[in-house]
Write a protein that holds these residues in place. Sequence first.
Motif, mmCIF file in Angstrom:
data_model
loop_
_atom_site.group_PDB
_atom_site.id
_atom_site.type_symbol
_atom_site.label_atom_id
_atom_site.label_comp_id
_atom_site.label_asym_id
_atom_site.label_seq_id
_atom_site.Cartn_x
_atom_site.Cartn_y
_atom_site.Cartn_z
ATOM 1 N N ALA A 21 -17.706 8.289 32.600
ATOM 2 C CA ALA A 21 -18.005 8.345 34.034
ATOM 3 C C ALA A 21 -18.489 9.731 34.430
ATOM 4 O O ALA A 21 -19.412 9.875 35.243
ATOM 5 N N ALA A 22 -17.881 10.770 33.849
ATOM 6 C CA ALA A 22 -18.294 12.139 34.160
ATOM 7 C C ALA A 22 -19.724 12.392 33.683
ATOM 8 O O ALA A 22 -20.525 13.015 34.391
ATOM 9 N N VAL A 24 -22.129 10.189 33.285
ATOM 10 C CA VAL A 24 -23.044 9.447 34.151
ATOM 11 C C VAL A 24 -23.210 10.167 35.486
ATOM 12 O O VAL A 24 -24.329 10.304 35.997
ATOM 13 N N ALA A 25 -22.107 10.669 36.051
ATOM 14 C CA ALA A 25 -22.180 11.362 37.337
ATOM 15 C C ALA A 25 -22.992 12.650 37.226
ATOM 16 O O ALA A 25 -23.819 12.953 38.092
ATOM 17 N N VAL A 26 -22.763 13.405 36.169
ATOM 18 C CA VAL A 26 -23.493 14.661 36.000
ATOM 19 C C VAL A 26 -24.988 14.391 35.816
ATOM 20 O O VAL A 26 -25.829 15.079 36.399
ATOM 21 N N SER A 27 -25.330 13.376 35.033
ATOM 22 C CA SER A 27 -26.755 13.084 34.835
ATOM 23 C C SER A 27 -27.401 12.622 36.136
ATOM 24 O O SER A 27 -28.557 12.960 36.409
ATOM 25 N N ALA A 28 -26.663 11.881 36.960
ATOM 26 C CA ALA A 28 -27.205 11.437 38.250
ATOM 27 C C ALA A 28 -27.420 12.630 39.180
ATOM 28 O O ALA A 28 -28.437 12.703 39.880
ATOM 29 N N VAL A 29 -26.493 13.563 39.174
ATOM 30 C CA VAL A 29 -26.630 14.743 40.029
ATOM 31 C C VAL A 29 -27.779 15.618 39.540
ATOM 32 O O VAL A 29 -28.519 16.178 40.344
ATOM 33 N N ARG A 94 -14.608 2.563 44.052
ATOM 34 C CA ARG A 94 -14.090 3.747 43.364
ATOM 35 C C ARG A 94 -13.496 3.348 42.021
ATOM 36 O O ARG A 94 -12.867 2.295 41.887
#
Length: 156
Positions: A21-22, A24-29, A94
Amino acid sequence: MSAEVWMLVATAVLAVVAIGAAVVAVSAVRRLPRQEQDDTAIASADPRPRADVVLRDAAPAPRPMPPELEPRVVEGRLVVPPTQQQVVQTVLGRPGVRLSIVAHGVAHALRAESRDRISALMRREYRRRRRERLQAGRRAVRAARPTAPSDQWLGS
């Protein structure tokens, strides 16, 4: 396996999910600023002015809103409170809530009553299918036999 080993495995799986999840979130940001920069670069490289066409349907009838849900300006920023549907989607989307829902479902499925009910349903289904197979076999045997038993003895 002991309970400690199960806890260790569950913790390892949870850690892998959290790391995924981290990532995926970092790549999206990381993708967000690039898109904004690409849009400004294209706009500055193109000498022609852009014309944006906005089509609007007839304005829907305004619904009365409570005063606390009306958009307002706070410190120079426009604040629009979220709708109830947006709040529900956010809360249920969430990861912690989703994991909790899955854990609740798994715990429910593993309870003795649920296990007994599921095994009883499976047993009934197995018996029904077996009964259907036996009936189909009997019908096939009847179809293969001559219609009158006396015909069989007359030929010999």
